[in-house]
Scaffold this motif. Structure first.
Motif, PDB file in Angstrom:
ATOM      1  N   ASP A 116       0.747  -1.559   0.542  1.00 47.15           N
ATOM      2  CA  ASP A 116       0.120  -0.111   0.336  1.00 47.15           C
ATOM      3  C   ASP A 116       0.671   1.330  -0.274  1.00 47.15           C
ATOM      4  O   ASP A 116       0.560   2.441  -0.688  1.00 47.15           O
ATOM      5  N   GLU A 126      -8.148  -1.035  -8.001  1.00 42.39           N
ATOM      6  CA  GLU A 126      -9.076  -1.359  -7.688  1.00 42.39           C
ATOM      7  C   GLU A 126      -8.370  -2.404  -6.184  1.00 42.39           C
ATOM      8  O   GLU A 126      -7.244  -3.070  -6.248  1.00 42.39           O
ATOM      9  N   PRO A 127      -9.652  -2.920  -5.364  1.00 44.52           N
ATOM     10  CA  PRO A 127      -8.903  -3.433  -4.515  1.00 44.52           C
ATOM     11  C   PRO A 127      -8.031  -4.969  -4.797  1.00 44.52           C
ATOM     12  O   PRO A 127      -7.403  -5.757  -3.998  1.00 44.52           O
ATOM     13  N   GLU A 128      -9.148  -5.913  -5.981  1.00 44.93           N
ATOM     14  CA  GLU A 128      -8.322  -7.118  -6.245  1.00 44.93           C
ATOM     15  C   GLU A 128      -7.416  -6.891  -7.449  1.00 44.93           C
ATOM     16  O   GLU A 128      -6.470  -7.678  -6.281  1.00 44.93           O
ATOM     17  N   ARG A 130      -5.015  -4.594  -6.289  1.00 44.99           N
ATOM     18  CA  ARG A 130      -4.535  -4.259  -5.163  1.00 44.99           C
ATOM     19  C   ARG A 130      -4.036  -6.131  -3.651  1.00 44.99           C
ATOM     20  O   ARG A 130      -2.675  -6.312  -3.625  1.00 44.99           O
ATOM     21  N   ARG A 131      -5.032  -6.865  -4.006  1.00 48.38           N
ATOM     22  CA  ARG A 131      -4.737  -7.430  -3.772  1.00 48.38           C
ATOM     23  C   ARG A 131      -3.975  -8.380  -4.153  1.00 48.38           C
ATOM     24  O   ARG A 131      -2.862  -9.520  -3.757  1.00 48.38           O
TER      25      ARG A 131
END
Length: 467
Positions: A116, A126-128, A130-131
């Motif tokens: 992060d 997008e969160p996905e 980032r994951r």
């Protein structure tokens, strides 16, 4: 044993440079194949995986290249010991380099566990994605220790002019990288498809395999056994020498990498098609750079051997021969870039608008490459004399001050458009902002090369007075 070698080849050092440089070049190309395989294969997994790889790879490259530069301080140190016949000192220096590589791996790996922080520079992600970036970076953080430890072996082999074995390891690793990529990215044999995380795991597995092969090599090959490479307890005097030389070298490596990264971010303001064309030119310049880098590494290690052997005349001849070879190689590469522009762009893209812009930007490629090559050889030769801080200062001034800041100022900042007349002469039809960035980057390389060559002349005059 010290490659009495040095005494036997003063008449034509260029032959020895070429003999040592081509395996380094092949090894460098093998590293590029890794990136090509990842991009091509992850691109078939999903768009989210491809974006995650692009973001994660940029983090890893920034960390790895900077730390690799520090580890490469082993090259002049070991080469000077080798040239002086201090073989056991060379072997001990490798062991000290191992401790440094382990420390750097811990620091670099830890920094990659906080994605992060890095992604805060990239705006909304997008969160996905980032994951997936987080998972990819965990794998690469674990891949960093074997990568840096292998670099100690790479540095040792380069320093003692034994580059073919490392080339063989690099070439063999491509096969395993391909196989592991297919398995881990797309799944099979009971393993689910892992996408970009699978690419990171494949790199992790291959890096450990390369390290194992490298350790076997230095244990069993006669040239390496002669050094009696060993891992002793860390010695502050040795670590201090490595850091004194390595930190400025790592800084120099980072400046060059970051300059291209920031150029890409700024030029992205001109839109999707200009950004795509910029990527083509940047990739082409990186490919072309492998030749002068390989010649420069070979020249630096052989020059350092001569310095260690207390033969300043041979060191001077070797350095000047390397400069001549790099200049000749850059001129020949320039001819290829001029004659083959259309074919080169067609190989990169079928998108008509990207290709049209790329052709306008590629007009500067031969000139940029020449000064990039001259900057490269001048920096490496100075490192052969264990001079790294002065080159870093000169590079910061020229590449960051004139090249990057100047390019922003005149291309996208308060004086945007000021270089439009010059850009229209050098790169007719090119977007003014992008053209300005590349022109200023080229001028930064030109200034850096001139300053570094001036300092090299100072070193040679000082040695002549000492003689």
């Amino acid at each position: 044993m010290t490659d009495a070698s040095l005494a036997g080849r003063p008449a034509a050092p260029w032959r020895t440079i070429l003999r040592q440089a081509w395996p380094i070049l092949v090894s460098s190309w093998a590293g590029i194949v890794f990136a090509v395989l990842d991009t091509a294969m992850v691109g078939h997994a999903s768009a989210a995986d491809l974006q995650a790889m692009s973001l994660g790879a940029s983090v890893y490259i920034t960390v790895f290249v900077g730390l690799m530069g520090v580890v490469h301080a082993l090259i002049p140190i070991i080469a000077q010991h080798f040239g002086a016949g201090r073989l056991r000192e060379a072997g001990r220096a490798w062991g000290q380099g191992v401790w440094l590589a382990l420390l750097l791996s811990a620091l670099g790996g830890a920094s990659m566990l906080f994605p992060d922080v890095w992604l805060s520079l990239s705006g909304d992600v997008e969160p996905e994605v980032r994951r997936r970036v987080a998972g990819y970076l965990i794998a690469l953080a674990l891949a960093l220790p074997p990568a840096l430890l292998f670099r100690t072996i790479y540095a040792t082999s380069t320093a003692i002019s034994q580059t073919r074995e490392v080339m063989a390891i690099n070439l063999g690793s491509i096969v395993f990288k391909l196989l592991f990529n297919v398995w881990f990215i797309f799944g099979g044999l009971g393993l689910p498809a892992l996408g970009v995380v699978g690419a990171g795991i494949a790199t992790l597995a291959v890096n450990w395999m390369m390290l194992a092969a490298g350790l076997w090599m230095i244990r069993h090959r006669r040239a390496f056994r002669a050094l009696a490479p060993r891992l002793e307890r860390p010695r502050w005097a040795d670590q201090k020498e490595l850091l004194r030389l390595g930190l400025p070298m790592g800084g120099s490596y980072l400046i060059e990498v970051c300059a291209f990264s920031f150029m890409a971010l700024l030029i992205a303001r001109d839109g999707l098609y200009v950004s795509g064309a910029q990527q083509i030119l940047a990739n082409l310049i990186a490919l072309a750079y492998m030749l002068p880098m390989s010649l420069s590494l070979a020249t630096a290690s052989l020059t350092a051997q001569a310095v260690g052997a207390l033969d300043p005349a041979l060191a001077r001849r070797t350095g000047l021969s390397g400069i001549g070879l790099v200049a000749l190689g850059a001129l020949l590469t320039g001819v290829v870039l001029i004659v083959g522009q259309d074919a080169i762009v067609r190989a990169y893209t079928d998108e008509v608008r990207v290709a049209a812009i790329a052709l306008t930007l590629l007009q500067i490629a031969p000139w940029f490459h020449f000064w990039d090559a001259m900057h490269c050889i001048s920096a490496y030769i100075l490192r052969a004399y264990k001079i790294a801080l002065v080159p870093l200062i000169l590079q910061v001034t020229a590449l960051t001050g004139l090249g990057l800041v100047g390019g922003w100022w005149l291309g996208y900042g308060p004086a945007a458009g000021a270089l439009a007349p010059l850009a229209s002469r050098l790169m007719p039809g090119a977007p003014v902002g992008a053209a300005t960035m590349w022109i200023m980057a080229m001028l930064g390389l030109l200034l850096s090369a001139l300053l570094l060559f001036t300092w090299y002349g100072h070193v040679l005059r000082r040695q002549a007075r000492g003689a």
